[in-house]
Scaffold this motif. Structure first.
Motif, PDB file in Angstrom:
ATOM      1  N   TYR A 117      -1.593  -5.108 -16.338  1.00  9.33           N
ATOM      2  CA  TYR A 117      -2.692  -5.975 -15.924  1.00  9.33           C
ATOM      3  C   TYR A 117      -3.699  -6.308 -16.869  1.00  9.33           C
ATOM      4  CZ  TYR A 117      -0.509  -6.040 -11.239  1.00  9.33           C
ATOM      5  OH  TYR A 117       0.529  -5.988 -10.394  1.00  9.33           O
TER       6      TYR A 117
ATOM      7  N   ARG B  76      -3.143  -8.239  -1.422  1.00 13.77           N
ATOM      8  CA  ARG B  76      -4.018  -8.076  -2.727  1.00 13.77           C
ATOM      9  C   ARG B  76      -3.783  -9.052  -3.640  1.00 13.77           C
ATOM     10  NH1 ARG B  76      -2.155  -2.950  -1.896  1.00 13.77           N
ATOM     11  NH2 ARG B  76      -3.635  -1.198  -2.071  1.00 13.77           N
TER      12      ARG B  76
ATOM     13  N   GLY C  66      -4.548  -9.970  -7.936  1.00 14.07           N
ATOM     14  CA  GLY C  66      -3.673  -9.933  -8.838  1.00 14.07           C
ATOM     15  C   GLY C  66      -2.791 -11.023  -9.426  1.00 14.07           C
ATOM     16  N   ILE C  67      -2.813 -12.006  -8.507  1.00 14.23           N
ATOM     17  CA  ILE C  67      -2.055 -13.109  -8.710  1.00 14.23           C
ATOM     18  C   ILE C  67      -2.962 -14.321  -9.531  1.00 14.23           C
ATOM     19  CG2 ILE C  67      -0.898 -15.391  -7.484  1.00 14.23           C
ATOM     20  CD1 ILE C  67      -0.349 -13.428  -5.453  1.00 14.23           C
TER      21      ILE C  67
ATOM     22  N   ARG D  86       3.340  -4.341  -2.094  1.00 12.61           N
ATOM     23  CA  ARG D  86       2.068  -3.961  -2.264  1.00 12.61           C
ATOM     24  C   ARG D  86       1.035  -5.045  -2.585  1.00 12.61           C
ATOM     25  NH1 ARG D  86      -0.042  -3.224  -6.901  1.00 12.61           N
ATOM     26  NH2 ARG D  86      -1.572  -1.738  -5.998  1.00 12.61           N
ATOM     27  N   ARG D  87       1.530  -5.983  -2.901  1.00 10.20           N
ATOM     28  CA  ARG D  87       0.549  -7.348  -3.170  1.00 10.20           C
ATOM     29  C   ARG D  87       0.156  -8.050  -2.118  1.00 10.20           C
ATOM     30  NH1 ARG D  87       0.235  -7.867  -8.132  1.00 10.20           N
ATOM     31  NH2 ARG D  87       2.536  -7.997  -8.315  1.00 10.20           N
ATOM     32  N   LYS D  88       1.107  -7.961  -0.934  1.00  8.25           N
ATOM     33  CA  LYS D  88       0.789  -9.073   0.135  1.00  8.25           C
ATOM     34  C   LYS D  88      -0.712  -9.028   0.490  1.00  8.25           C
ATOM     35  CE  LYS D  88       5.031  -9.715   2.448  1.00  8.25           C
ATOM     36  NZ  LYS D  88       5.783  -9.774   3.688  1.00  8.25           N
TER      37      LYS D  88
ATOM     38  N   SER E  61      10.135  -7.396 -11.864  1.00  6.01           N
ATOM     39  CA  SER E  61       9.009  -7.103 -11.131  1.00  6.01           C
ATOM     40  C   SER E  61       8.117  -6.561 -12.406  1.00  6.01           C
ATOM     41  CB  SER E  61       9.437  -6.298 -10.129  1.00  6.01           C
ATOM     42  OG  SER E  61      10.035  -5.042 -10.835  1.00  6.01           O
TER      43      SER E  61
ATOM     44  N   GLU F  85       5.731  -8.942  -3.555  1.00 10.36           N
ATOM     45  CA  GLU F  85       5.915  -7.477  -3.775  1.00 10.36           C
ATOM     46  C   GLU F  85       5.027  -7.049  -2.477  1.00 10.36           C
ATOM     47  OE1 GLU F  85       4.747  -5.329  -7.119  1.00 10.36           O
ATOM     48  OE2 GLU F  85       5.641  -7.107  -8.163  1.00 10.36           O
TER      49      GLU F  85
ATOM     50  N   GLN G 162       0.358 -17.019  -0.714  1.00  9.16           N
ATOM     51  CA  GLN G 162       1.293 -16.169  -0.449  1.00  9.16           C
ATOM     52  C   GLN G 162       1.849 -16.441   1.022  1.00  9.16           C
ATOM     53  OE1 GLN G 162      -1.746 -12.709  -1.390  1.00  9.16           O
ATOM     54  NE2 GLN G 162       0.230 -11.940  -2.133  1.00  9.16           N
TER      55      GLN G 162
ATOM     56  N   PHE H 159       6.856 -11.755  -7.636  1.00 12.65           N
ATOM     57  CA  PHE H 159       5.591 -11.235  -7.690  1.00 12.65           C
ATOM     58  C   PHE H 159       4.591 -11.566  -6.788  1.00 12.65           C
ATOM     59  CE2 PHE H 159       1.488 -11.863 -10.139  1.00 12.65           C
ATOM     60  CZ  PHE H 159       1.439 -10.838 -10.750  1.00 12.65           C
TER      61      PHE H 159
ATOM     62  N   SER I 221       2.417 -13.753   3.676  1.00  8.75           N
ATOM     63  CA  SER I 221       1.327 -12.804   4.062  1.00  8.75           C
ATOM     64  C   SER I 221       0.225 -12.860   5.073  1.00  8.75           C
ATOM     65  CB  SER I 221       0.407 -12.444   2.600  1.00  8.75           C
ATOM     66  OG  SER I 221       1.264 -11.924   1.711  1.00  8.75           O
TER      67      SER I 221
END
Ligand SMILES: [Zn+2]
Ligand SMILES: [Zn+2]
Length: 489
Positions: A163, A444, A447-448, A440-442, A147, A438, A201, A435, A204
Motif C-alpha cells: 500500500y 474499506r 484502499g481503492i 476484506r475490502r468491502k 490479488s 476482496e 463497489q 481488487f 458492497s
C-alpha cells in the motif's frame, strides 16, 4: 406556513434557489420567494411560490468544506502552499503557476515559494524514482488482476509495503496528470465534457459513489471524486438539515430506505427512461441516490458524505478548472442529482450563455453516424422533461436539453455522448474486479482511492485505442503513448 430564511450563504456561495429553468424564481435566493420550514424533516424544507417545485436544501458552508476536501485529495502530495491561513492553500504549482516562484533546489527536487505568504515547499516527486523498476512490476501484476496477497507473495513484500508503494505511485501519477490537465484546460478553446457516476463497489452497498467527468470525444478523464472521507468522523444529525453544521455526513445510524429494487427488464429507450424516472421517484430525496439502497453497510472507518454534497463540490471543482470565457458543453446521464448540481453551479454560465447542458441516453448499439429521419418529442417523468428521441432498427437515442441557448435536437442527437466516461468506469470495475470486491475490502473503500488515480493516469496517458492513439494524444497534449516506465519516472 410561515416563511423562514434560507440557509446562510458561505463566502458568497448560495446554492438554494428554484431550479426550474422556466420559472421566474430560477436562480433567485430571496427568502420571500419561497415557503421555508424546518420543523418537520419529513416535509419539503423549501417550496417555490411560483412553480411549486421543492428543491432539497443544502448547507452552503458544507458544500465548500466538501470542495476543500476534494481539492486536497485531488492535489494530494502535489507541490502547493500548505499554510492553512493562506489563500493559495492546496492550489498546486501545476495548475496555478502564477501564484509561485521557483526557489532553488533541495537535492534534485525543485523548491517553490508562495507569492502570497512567502512560505517555501519542495516538489517531492520531481526527483528520480529509484524504485521505478520494482513499481513497474507491482503495477503490471495489479493490472493483470492478481490479488494483493498474490502480489505480495510474488514480490516478497508485506501488505503495508504494497500500500505504501501504491500511494507513492499514485502521487507520481497525480503529478503527471496535473501537468497534462493544465495543458488541456489552459489551451482549449471550448470544453465538451461528459459526467457519470456509479457505485464504487457495486457489491458492497456501502453508499460510496464514484463520479467522473472527462472529455466526451477522446475520453480523457479530467477529474473523479468519491463521497467517502477516510480522515473524518461522521458527526451531525441522522436526518439531514441544511441549517445545522456539519450537514454533509451520512451518520452511522442511517438505514437503507428502499424496500425493493425498481430494476426491471426494458425493451425500448422510452421504457428505459421511464424506468429510470421511477427509480428516481422511489428515493426519499430525489437528488440522493442512496435512497435506492435496499441494504446499507457503513464502511468500517471514515465517513460517507451525503452524495449531493460531493456532486455539487465535484462540479464546482470542474468549473474552477475551465476558463470562464470558454464555452462549456456538459453531457449527463438522466439523474436529478447531477442535473441540480451542474445547473446550480453553472448559473453564471447560464446567464452568460456559455453553456449547453443535456441528458443523454442510448438504447441498443447506437451509432452517431447513422442518419436521423424522424425525431419524436416526448414529455416524461414527474418533471415533464422534454426528450427528443430517434430510432433506427433496434437502436435508439434520446437527449433532453436542460439549459442553454442552442436547443437543436438533431445536432445534439448526432453529437452528444457520455459513452467514453461510462466506458472508463466499466473498464476499471472489470479490470480491478478482484481488487474492489476482496472480502476484506468491502467495507474499506479507502484502499481503492489511490488506485483510481493510477488508473486515470494509465487510461489518459498510456492506454491506446484501436488506432494506437491515447486520449492525451487525441487532445493534442502529447505526441506519443506513455509507457508505464515513463509514467513512474
Ligand atoms: Zn420555481
Ligand atoms: Zn501561501
Amino acid at each position: 406556513m410561515a416563511s423562514g430564511n434560507l440557509p446562510k450563504d458561505a463566502h458568497g456561495l448560495q446554492l438554494n434557489f428554484c431550479k426550474t429553468l422556466a420559472c421566474d424564481n430560477f436562480g433567485l435566493s430571496d427568502a420571500h420567494r419561497y415557503v421555508v420550514q424546518h420543523a418537520n424533516p419529513k416535509r419539503p424544507a423549501m417550496v417555490c411560490r411560483e412553480c411549486g417545485a421543492f428543491p432539497p436544501l443544502l448547507n452552503n458552508q458544507d458544500v465548500l468544506d466538501e470542495l476543500q476536501r476534494l481539492r486536497q485529495f485531488h492535489n494530494e502530495e502535489l507541490p502547493a502552499c500548505r499554510n492553512s491561513q493562506c489563500q493559495n492553500k492546496a492550489l498546486s504549482v501545476h495548475t496555478h503557476k502564477h501564484l509561485y516562484h521557483a526557489f532553488g533546489y533541495s537535492g534534485d527536487r525543485q523548491r517553490y515559494r508562495c507569492k502570497s505568504c512567502q512560505s517555501t515547499f519542495v516538489d517531492k516527486w520531481s526527483g528520480a524514482n529509484h524504485k521505478r523498476h520494482f513499481q513497474e512490476n507491482l503495477l503490471g501484476l495489479l493490472f493483470m488482476g492478481y490479488s494483493v496477497r498474490e502480489i505480495c507473495r510474488k514480490l516478497t513484500i508485506n501488505p503495508k509495503t504494497f500500500y505504501d508503494h501504491i500511494e507513492h505511485i499514485a502521487s507520481r501519477c497525480r503529478r503527471k496528470l496535473a501537468m497534462m490537465d493544465a495543458r488541456w484546460m489552459n489551451h482549449a478553446e471550448h470544453y465538451e465534457l461528459a459526467s457519470h457516476y456509479v457505485a464504487l463497489q457495486p457489491k458492497s452497498n456501502n453508499g460510496t459513489y464514484w463520479t467522473a467527468t472527462g472529455d466526451a470525444k477522446s475520453g480523457y478523464i479530467l477529474c473523479q471524486h468519491v463521497n467517502y472521507s477516510g480522515q473524518e468522523e461522521p458527526t451531525g444529525d441522522c436526518d439531514h438539515s441544511a441549517f445545522q453544521s456539519p450537514a454533509r455526513f451520512v451518520t452511522r445510524e442511517h438505514r437503507a430506505e428502499a424496500n425493493r429494487s425498481t430494476a426491471a427488464h426494458v425493451t425500448t429507450l422510452r421504457d428505459k427512461i421511464d424506468q429510470q424516472y421511477q427509480t428516481i421517484l422511489a428515493r426519499g430525496n430525489v437528488e440522493d441516490p442512496m435512497g435506492n439502497l435496499t441494504y446499507f453497510n457503513y464502511p468500517s472507518k471514515g465517513a460517507v458524505i451525503r452524495p449531493p454534497y460531493t456532486s455539487y463540490a465535484h462540479f464546482l471543482h470542474v468549473l474552477d478548472l475551465c476558463k470562464n470565457e470558454c464555452h462549456l458543453t456538459l453531457y449527463l446521464p438522466q439523474d436529478p442529482m447531477l442535473r441540480s448540481s451542474a445547473l446550480s453551479v453553472c448559473l453564471p454560465r447560464i446567464q452568460n450563455k456559455t453553456i449547453d447542458l443535456l441528458y443523454v441516453d442510448e438504447f441498443g448499439d447506437w451509432d452517431n453516424d447513422q442518419p436521423i429521419d424522424k425525431i419524436d418529442i416526448v414529455h416524461m417523468g414527474w418533471w415533464r422533461d422534454r426528450w427528443a428521441m430517434t430510432q433506427t432498427n433496434q437502436a435508439a437515442k434520446g437527449i433532453c436539453y436542460l439549459a442553454g441557448h442552442q436547443n437543436k435536437p438533431k445536432y445534439w442527437l448526432r453529437r452528444a455522448s457520455i459513452n467514453k466516461t461510462i466506458f472508463y468506469q466499466q473498464r476499471f470495475q472489470l479490470l480491478f474486479d478482484g481488487f474492489i470486491n476482496e472480502p476484506r475490502r468491502k467495507l474499506r473503500p479507502g484502499g481503492i482511492l489511490p488506485v483510481l488515480d493510477i488508473f486515470r493516469a494509465w487510461h489518459n496517458l498510456c492506454y491506446q485505442d484501436k488506432l494506437g492513439i491515447t486520449a492525451a494524444q487525441n487532445l493534442g497534449l502529447t505526441n506519443h503513448p506513455m509507457t508505464l516506465q515513463e509514467l513512474l519516472s
